[in-house]
Write a protein that holds these residues in place. Structure first.
Motif, PDB file in Angstrom:
ATOM      1  N   ARG A  17      24.839  -8.618  12.322  1.00  0.00           N
ATOM      2  CA  ARG A  17      24.032  -9.829  12.268  1.00  0.00           C
ATOM      3  C   ARG A  17      23.403 -10.094  13.634  1.00  0.00           C
ATOM      4  NH1 ARG A  17      26.657 -13.729  15.165  1.00  0.00           N
ATOM      5  NH2 ARG A  17      28.895 -13.408  15.498  1.00  0.00           N
ATOM      6  N   LYS A  18      22.350 -10.898  13.662  1.00  0.00           N
ATOM      7  CA  LYS A  18      21.809 -11.389  14.922  1.00  0.00           C
ATOM      8  C   LYS A  18      22.687 -12.541  15.406  1.00  0.00           C
ATOM      9  CE  LYS A  18      17.352 -11.814  15.546  1.00  0.00           C
ATOM     10  NZ  LYS A  18      15.904 -12.123  15.379  1.00  0.00           N
ATOM     11  N   VAL A  19      22.927 -12.599  16.700  1.00  0.00           N
ATOM     12  CA  VAL A  19      23.850 -13.605  17.208  1.00  0.00           C
ATOM     13  C   VAL A  19      23.291 -15.023  17.067  1.00  0.00           C
ATOM     14  CG1 VAL A  19      24.954 -11.995  18.803  1.00  0.00           C
ATOM     15  CG2 VAL A  19      22.988 -13.347  19.584  1.00  0.00           C
ATOM     16  N   ASP A  20      21.966 -15.149  16.996  1.00  0.00           N
ATOM     17  CA  ASP A  20      21.367 -16.476  16.823  1.00  0.00           C
ATOM     18  C   ASP A  20      20.843 -16.690  15.402  1.00  0.00           C
ATOM     19  OD1 ASP A  20      19.327 -14.644  16.930  1.00  0.00           O
ATOM     20  OD2 ASP A  20      18.088 -15.761  18.350  1.00  0.00           O
ATOM     21  N   GLY A  21      21.134 -15.747  14.518  1.00  0.00           N
ATOM     22  CA  GLY A  21      20.551 -15.808  13.176  1.00  0.00           C
ATOM     23  C   GLY A  21      20.998 -17.001  12.368  1.00  0.00           C
ATOM     24  N   LEU A  22      22.285 -17.306  12.412  1.00  0.00           N
ATOM     25  CA  LEU A  22      22.790 -18.399  11.582  1.00  0.00           C
ATOM     26  C   LEU A  22      22.217 -19.736  12.033  1.00  0.00           C
ATOM     27  CD1 LEU A  22      24.640 -19.120   9.236  1.00  0.00           C
ATOM     28  CD2 LEU A  22      26.515 -19.408  10.888  1.00  0.00           C
ATOM     29  N   SER A 545      20.861 -10.584  20.911  1.00  0.00           N
ATOM     30  CA  SER A 545      21.759  -9.784  20.076  1.00  0.00           C
ATOM     31  C   SER A 545      21.987  -8.414  20.708  1.00  0.00           C
ATOM     32  CB  SER A 545      21.163  -9.621  18.675  1.00  0.00           C
ATOM     33  OG  SER A 545      21.003 -10.871  18.045  1.00  0.00           O
ATOM     34  N   MET A 546      20.925  -7.815  21.221  1.00  0.00           N
ATOM     35  CA  MET A 546      21.035  -6.471  21.791  1.00  0.00           C
ATOM     36  C   MET A 546      22.035  -6.434  22.938  1.00  0.00           C
ATOM     37  SD  MET A 546      19.860  -4.517  24.605  1.00  0.00           S
ATOM     38  CE  MET A 546      18.421  -5.415  25.199  1.00  0.00           C
ATOM     39  N   VAL A 547      21.951  -7.384  23.868  1.00  0.00           N
ATOM     40  CA  VAL A 547      22.894  -7.359  24.994  1.00  0.00           C
ATOM     41  C   VAL A 547      24.308  -7.690  24.525  1.00  0.00           C
ATOM     42  CG1 VAL A 547      21.208  -7.764  26.808  1.00  0.00           C
ATOM     43  CG2 VAL A 547      22.254  -9.720  25.681  1.00  0.00           C
ATOM     44  N   ALA A 548      24.421  -8.507  23.491  1.00  0.00           N
ATOM     45  CA  ALA A 548      25.753  -8.794  22.949  1.00  0.00           C
ATOM     46  C   ALA A 548      26.384  -7.537  22.371  1.00  0.00           C
ATOM     47  CB  ALA A 548      25.667  -9.889  21.892  1.00  0.00           C
ATOM     48  N   TYR A 549      25.585  -6.750  21.626  1.00  0.00           N
ATOM     49  CA  TYR A 549      26.113  -5.499  21.066  1.00  0.00           C
ATOM     50  C   TYR A 549      26.584  -4.569  22.189  1.00  0.00           C
ATOM     51  CZ  TYR A 549      23.192  -7.001  17.083  1.00  0.00           C
ATOM     52  OH  TYR A 549      22.590  -7.711  16.075  1.00  0.00           O
ATOM     53  N   TYR A 561      33.293 -12.507  20.364  1.00  0.00           N
ATOM     54  CA  TYR A 561      33.838 -12.895  21.664  1.00  0.00           C
ATOM     55  C   TYR A 561      32.753 -12.978  22.737  1.00  0.00           C
ATOM     56  CZ  TYR A 561      38.815 -12.246  20.424  1.00  0.00           C
ATOM     57  OH  TYR A 561      40.064 -12.344  19.886  1.00  0.00           O
ATOM     58  N   VAL A 562      31.564 -12.504  22.439  1.00  0.00           N
ATOM     59  CA  VAL A 562      30.498 -12.432  23.441  1.00  0.00           C
ATOM     60  C   VAL A 562      29.598 -13.652  23.328  1.00  0.00           C
ATOM     61  CG1 VAL A 562      28.555 -11.082  24.332  1.00  0.00           C
ATOM     62  CG2 VAL A 562      30.561  -9.917  23.378  1.00  0.00           C
ATOM     63  N   ARG A 563      29.347 -14.305  24.460  1.00  0.00           N
ATOM     64  CA  ARG A 563      28.389 -15.406  24.528  1.00  0.00           C
ATOM     65  C   ARG A 563      27.227 -14.954  25.407  1.00  0.00           C
ATOM     66  NH1 ARG A 563      32.300 -16.430  21.913  1.00  0.00           N
ATOM     67  NH2 ARG A 563      33.567 -18.326  21.895  1.00  0.00           N
ATOM     68  N   VAL A 564      26.024 -15.140  24.922  1.00  0.00           N
ATOM     69  CA  VAL A 564      24.840 -14.786  25.708  1.00  0.00           C
ATOM     70  C   VAL A 564      24.206 -16.067  26.229  1.00  0.00           C
ATOM     71  CG1 VAL A 564      22.601 -13.641  25.727  1.00  0.00           C
ATOM     72  CG2 VAL A 564      24.480 -12.704  24.355  1.00  0.00           C
ATOM     73  N   ALA A 709      19.229   3.831  17.241  1.00  0.00           N
ATOM     74  CA  ALA A 709      19.082   2.502  16.647  1.00  0.00           C
ATOM     75  C   ALA A 709      20.351   1.708  16.949  1.00  0.00           C
ATOM     76  CB  ALA A 709      18.857   2.608  15.150  1.00  0.00           C
ATOM     77  N   LEU A 710      20.277   0.797  17.914  1.00  0.00           N
ATOM     78  CA  LEU A 710      21.463   0.027  18.289  1.00  0.00           C
ATOM     79  C   LEU A 710      21.959  -0.824  17.136  1.00  0.00           C
ATOM     80  CD1 LEU A 710      20.404  -1.043  21.901  1.00  0.00           C
ATOM     81  CD2 LEU A 710      21.835   0.892  21.212  1.00  0.00           C
ATOM     82  N   ASN A 711      21.035  -1.361  16.355  1.00  0.00           N
ATOM     83  CA  ASN A 711      21.360  -2.071  15.121  1.00  0.00           C
ATOM     84  C   ASN A 711      20.275  -1.723  14.110  1.00  0.00           C
ATOM     85  OD1 ASN A 711      21.784  -3.784  12.973  1.00  0.00           O
ATOM     86  ND2 ASN A 711      22.005  -5.651  14.193  1.00  0.00           N
ATOM     87  N   PRO A 712      20.568  -0.892  13.127  1.00  0.00           N
ATOM     88  CA  PRO A 712      19.523  -0.467  12.178  1.00  0.00           C
ATOM     89  C   PRO A 712      18.819  -1.629  11.487  1.00  0.00           C
ATOM     90  CG  PRO A 712      21.472   0.907  11.942  1.00  0.00           C
ATOM     91  CD  PRO A 712      21.849  -0.202  12.888  1.00  0.00           C
ATOM     92  N   VAL A 713      19.517  -2.727  11.243  1.00  0.00           N
ATOM     93  CA  VAL A 713      18.887  -3.876  10.582  1.00  0.00           C
ATOM     94  C   VAL A 713      17.756  -4.432  11.439  1.00  0.00           C
ATOM     95  CG1 VAL A 713      19.232  -6.234   9.765  1.00  0.00           C
ATOM     96  CG2 VAL A 713      20.943  -4.490   9.270  1.00  0.00           C
TER      97      VAL A 713
END
Length: 842
Positions: A17-22, A545-549, A561-564, A709-713
């Protein structure tokens, strides 16, 4: 470091998921216009009704006297030129002496509410002397200037036409020899009409000036009336440059006798793509100590390049707040968004391309005139990009491009997704299709024969590392059923192919400096939480999201556990912004740099505890594990506690700068150079109604080489969004202006989302994303860009599919029903309206 296989990852390469998606899906994200500060005023900008005129006088007294109006500013109060490229600073926050397009800002007000602000604008009296406007770029080139019809700007070089922003003429290889050795030469003219970004969120900015309390000036001595807190007249004198003794750049304020900067702090919230660059320009233009300027970037509701430089509203809210002593918000209307523009340049292109009988390219000669509008914006770079980025993925023995950008009395053009290379890619890929048709070659086979390979250099000396273009061609060929269906569909239906390349970050920073282009700071808490402080711009593409991954993968913690922490110049390291597809490659590498420094400490502490070599300690999935016996493990938070106990508070910084060997040693060689390049191929399927000229794009197959692809979605989302945008530009979008015969000259033809057509969900073709991974040796875990490159082939693939369907070439955009219908009628009159025959060599 050895290349990791997919099985080595727990988060990277999986569908996350994207970390800010919700927050965005639930409506919890607070965009700039959602912010309401106590006592906030509403600002509005008065805009020019003329495309070209001198400002003789401005009378703001009636506006200032209006009840509810707290501040009014004019251009003379911010008389410092700026520009996103330091060599072309030709704009002012508000016009000082001349307006150069309908919509140019002249004055601004701050009032108790929007109605009062609008009424104040109506009471401002501006006396203009109208000047002859120029709307055609070729007329601008031919202008001789003079008092009665002055150039838009002062000539940049002695003897130059003042309507010219930039001229680039570069030649590589033996061009004439190449054409002499050609068995086929195609030469045609193309016009790519300008388009704009049309983000959902209009530009918005809030300024908050907080003056220091009396007596707290941090060592700066103020005399009475010399610019202490609340001394508005001193602020205005500084804004007008009245204290500057022979200084043209008010960023240098050390001249004897100059007043110190006003004491206080300016905070600006803005829907910008370049918060750190905006911070720099706010300080310079408003004459403020950079340490007393803060820029905060809330979530951005779409940008696509349209918010990648400072705009008038950001300077205006700053000075209005300084004058009013209260926060001020300015939100563009949708019409103002269209006039702020900075979208795709209209390109007038002439392309001459030669090839041998077996389809090998011999020479390419490109001549381009760019219609830049009223100001330079990114135009210097655009002029280079119009030629520099064409030289891959195909081998070109000889290449020349001659590009000239000119000023016209229209809103300024700038960068739009795929900056500078979408237009030439359209022309060039259509020319390749023409060559394939003349030689009776399959268009995909022609592209295969000219593939340049990997770990090589282009004809203009750009370094290419990984290159998955052949795999992209193979993917779209197979998925579309190309071999069985090309030239075999019924009349009116067709397939077209095109390819492209794009940069993964630019070797050329937004302003010249030797400092890192991107940086990250990471802090580890003993609870197991990881905080990533990122100066990069999240504009919906998934930066946070990318840096969180990456942080979660490298440090072995669960993603939750990761906060950006991002978008605030007060506590994040400098990142130059979201432009040129630089974020994944540059910010990603910076993040890994910081994370690996911390990882080494954690592994060392755990290894000491377990009495084993650090290389035997793994961090993954929320655990520290002993590699020889993974049953021996401890929760990641315990590992962090061990590391903090040994090394103290756990924090690290990481940065990235481009290698020095990625470009050629010639003037302009750095522009277009990139640490890596992505590659794309499209096949489009269309249906053409010969009675109406309506083109329906049924499907686009998109294959994109993004490295890993770090996140294929997210990669698929970027691929689909890019193809969608290219489809819209091909079929319906055009940013055009009225001429003298069709209303007030220079007025935007359709400054609303009702009139400026963009595709809805009902218009959009079926999009099939095919990810190709050519793991790049220098990318973060092998990743490259995916946000802009997938757009380029959409337009020429559609153009080539139209030819396959009905045998008619459309060399001017957009492929609208009237334009296509006229082309069909002309072909019918010549007896040429028929489907092309299948190539002899499939």
């Amino acid at each position: 470091m050895a290349e990791k296989a997919k099985s080595d990852f727990t988060i990277v390469g999986t569908r996350q998921r994207k970390v800010d998606g919700l927050a965005k899906a639930m409506g919890r994200a607070r965009y700039t216009d959602d912010i309401a500060l106590p006592g906030m005023l509403h600002g509005k900008i008065l805009r020019s009704p003329h495309p070209h005129a001198r400002i003789l006088s401005i009378d703001t007294s009636a506006a200032e006297a209006l009840e509810g109006v707290h501040a009014v500013v004019t251009g003379r109060e911010m008389a410092v030129p700026y520009g996103v490229i330091p060599w072309t600073p030709d704009e002012y926050p508000l016009c000082t002496d001349r307006v150069r397009y309908i919509g140019d800002g002249v004055a601004a007000v701050a009032a108790i509410d929007e109605d009062a602000a609008n009424e104040a604008l109506r009471r401002i009296r501006v006396e203009y002397e109208e000047l002859p406007p120029v709307f055609d770029p070729f007329e601008a080139l031919e202008s001789e200037g003079g008092d009665d019809a002055p150039y838009l700007h002062e000539p940049r070089k002695p003897g130059w036409n003042g309507n010219i922003t930039k001229v680039v003429k570069l030649e590589f290889g033996a061009l004439d020899e190449g054409f002499r050795g050609s068995d086929v030469i195609v030469e045609h003219d193309f016009l790519f009409e300008g388009t704009t970004h049309a983000p959902i969120e209009p530009h918005c900015a809030i300024g908050l000036w907080e003056a220091d309390p009396p007596g707290r000036h941090e060592g700066v001595a103020f005399s009475e009336g010399s610019g202490g807190p609340g001394d508005t007249e001193a602020i205005l004198r500084r804004s007008r440059g009245m204290e500057t003794k022979g200084k043209s750049d008010r960023g240098d304020r050390e001249g004897e006798g100059q007043l110190p900067p006003p004491a206080g702090q300016l905070t600006v919230w803005s829907s910008t793509q370049v918060p750190h660059y905006l911070h720099r320009e706010l300080s310079r233009v408003l004459g403020l100590d950079p340490a007393r300027v803060r820029v905060i970037q809330p979530p951005v509701g779409g940008a696509f390049g349209g918010k990648s430089e400072p705009f008038d509203l950001e300077f205006c809210v700053g000075l209005l707040s300084m004058k009013a002593g209260r926060p001020v918000k300015i939100l563009y209307t949708r019409e103002e968004v269209f006039y702020s523009h900075r979208g795709r340049h209209p390109f007038h292109m002439k392309y001459r391309v030669g090839a041998t009988r077996d389809g090998r390219l011999t020479a390419v000669d490109a001549h381009t005139v760019l219609d830049g509008g009223a100001y330079a914006s990114f135009g210097l770079v655009t002029t280079y990009y119009s030629g520099q980025l064409l030289t891959a993925p195909y081998q070109m023995p000889a290449y020349r491009f001659d590009s000239t950008r000119v000023y016209t009395n229209k809103p300024a053009c700038g960068p739009k997704r795929g900056h500078g290379s979408v237009q030439p890619r359209f022309a060039f890929e259509v020319q390749l299709d023409r060559i394939a048709h003349e030689l009776q070659l399959d268009p995909i086979e022609l592209r295969r024969r000219n593939f340049m390979g990997s770990d090589t250099r282009t004809v203009n000396e750009l370094r290419v590392t990984s290159n998955g273009f052949l795999e992209c061609l193979e993917a779209v060929e197979e998925a579309s059923g190309w071999r069985e269906r090309f030239r075999q569909l019924p009349f009116g239906r067709g397939l077209g192919v095109a390819g492209s390349t794009y940069i993964s970050g630019t070797n050329y920073p937004i302003y010249p400096n030797d400092m890192p282009q991107s940086a990250v700071q990471i802090q580890i808490d003993r609870s197991g939480r990881v905080a990533v402080f990122s100066g990069a711009s999240e504009i919906g593409q998934g930066t946070d999201s990318m840096v969180a991954y990456l942080a979660a993968e490298e440090l072995g913690v669960p993603l939750e556990y990761v906060r950006v922490m991002a978008g605030d110049t007060d506590f994040t390291p400098v990142d130059l912004g979201a432009y040129s597809s630089r974020v994944t490659f540059m910010l990603g590498n910076a993040c890994l740099d910081a994370a690996r420094k911390l990882k080494a400490k954690v592994r060392e502490a755990v290894a000491d505890h377990w009495e084993c070599p650090p290389g035997q300690v793994l961090l993954a999935g929320g655990w520290a594990l002993h590699a020889p016996d993974t049953g021996r493990k401890m929760p990641i938070r315990e590992a962090f506690v061990l590391a903090e106990s040994r090394f103290g508070t756990l924090g690290a910084v990481g940065s990235y700068n481009t290698p020095k060997d990625v470009h050629g040693d010639y003037r302009g060689g750095t522009i277009g150079a990139s640490p890596a390049y992505s590659f794309t191929a499209h096949v489009a399927e269309v249906e053409v109604d010969v009675e109406t000229g309506q083109v329906r794009v049924d499907r686009i197959w998109v294959a994109h080489d993004c490295g890993r692809a770090l996140n294929p979605v997210l990669v698929e989302g970027q691929m689909e969004g890019s193809a969608y945008m290219g489809f819209g530009e091909a079929i319906m979008e055009e940013q055009v202006y009225k001429d003298a015969d069709h209303g007030r000259a220079g007025l935007h033809n359709a400054p609303s989302l009702l009139d400026y057509r963009i595709p809805t969900s009902l218009d959009t073709p079926e999009l099939t994303s095919l990810i190709v991974e050519s793991i790049d040796p220098e990318g973060p875990y092998g990743a490259k860009e995916a946000g802009e490159g997938p757009l380029h082939p959409a337009i020429p693939a559609i153009a080539n599919a139209i030819f396959d369907a009905v045998g008619v070439r459309i060399d001017r955009l957009p492929f609208s029903p009237p334009r296509v219908w006229r082309a069909l009628q002309d072909a019918r009159a010549r007896g040429e309206l028929e489907k092309p025959v299948a190539p002899e060599d499939p």
